[in-house]
Design a protein around this motif. Structure first.
Motif, short mmCIF file in Angstrom:
data_model
loop_
_atom_site.label_atom_id
_atom_site.label_comp_id
_atom_site.label_asym_id
_atom_site.label_seq_id
_atom_site.Cartn_x
_atom_site.Cartn_y
_atom_site.Cartn_z
N ASP A 22 2.12 -11.98 5.64
CA ASP A 22 2.46 -11.47 6.97
C ASP A 22 3.01 -10.04 6.90
N GLN A 82 -1.09 -8.94 10.09
CA GLN A 82 -2.12 -9.59 10.90
C GLN A 82 -1.48 -10.77 11.63
N PRO A 83 -1.92 -11.02 12.85
CA PRO A 83 -1.41 -12.23 13.51
C PRO A 83 -1.94 -13.47 12.79
N ARG A 84 -1.20 -14.54 12.84
CA ARG A 84 -1.61 -15.79 12.19
C ARG A 84 -3.01 -16.23 12.66
N GLU A 85 -3.35 -15.91 13.89
CA GLU A 85 -4.66 -16.29 14.43
C GLU A 85 -5.80 -15.62 13.68
N ALA A 86 -5.54 -14.48 13.04
CA ALA A 86 -6.59 -13.76 12.30
C ALA A 86 -7.13 -14.61 11.15
N TYR A 87 -6.32 -15.54 10.66
CA TYR A 87 -6.71 -16.38 9.53
C TYR A 87 -7.28 -17.74 9.96
N LYS A 88 -7.39 -17.94 11.26
CA LYS A 88 -7.83 -19.25 11.77
C LYS A 88 -9.19 -19.61 11.19
N TYR A 127 -11.52 -14.64 3.69
CA TYR A 127 -10.08 -14.46 3.53
C TYR A 127 -9.79 -13.20 2.68
#
Length: 167
Positions: free
Chosen positions: A63, A68-74, A83
């Motif tokens: 982080d 990046q927002p956590r949503e970027a890794y969804k 990734y």
């Protein structure tokens, strides 16, 4: 011979290619534990081509370094191409470099939080003009130290080849 001494010729080649281009790189080490960055820093005058980076070994480090927002890794899993590419783009952009390299893998000796099998690593390299390349390494073993070395060697080899082909 020590690992860093052994890797120095690869690092010197990378340094030469980056210096010739007048470009810099940022590094996001994962399972390599800082060995990619350490290898590049064996070259005298590394400040000419190396801006920095970090070891991404936790969600908190991810982080902070990548912003990046956590949503970027969804939908993404560690030790995967998407990734590693997201991390390479982020480290490059956040460190204002022309190139970024990231490595995400599972070295073994414990369970990977994303379920990646021991001995699997992906190195991602991004550069100017939309250049992107990934390199999967699978050792098939659970030897933590051997995997760290193998992943570092593979990442540096991929980086040198990428810089050569982008020239």
């Amino acid at each position: 011979m020590t690992l860093l001494t052994d890797l120095r010729p690869q690092a010197a080649r990378i340094a030469e290619l980056l210096r010739a281009r007048g470009e810099k790189i940022a590094v996001a080490d994962g399972a390599t534990g800082g060995l990619i960055a350490a290898s590049l820093l064996t070259v005298p005058g590394a400040l000419d081509f190396f801006v920095g980076g970090g070891v991404v070994y936790s969600f908190r480090a991810r982080d902070v370094l990548f912003d990046q927002p956590r949503e970027a890794y969804k939908g993404m899993r560690g030790a995967s191409e998407d990734y590693a590419l997201l991390q390479a783009r982020s480290i490059r952009d956040n460190f204002h470099a022309q190139w970024g390299i990231s490595e995400s893998g599972s070295v073994g000796g414990s369970t990977h939080p994303g379920g990646a099998p021991a001995g699997q690593s992906v190195a991602a390299i991004v550069g100017p003009g939309g250049f992107e390349h990934t390199q999967m390494t699978q050792t098939g073993c659970d030897d933590r130290i051997a995997n760290m070395e193998s992943f570092t060697r593979a990442a540096l080899r991929a980086l040198g080849d990428a810089l050569q082909s982008a020239s």
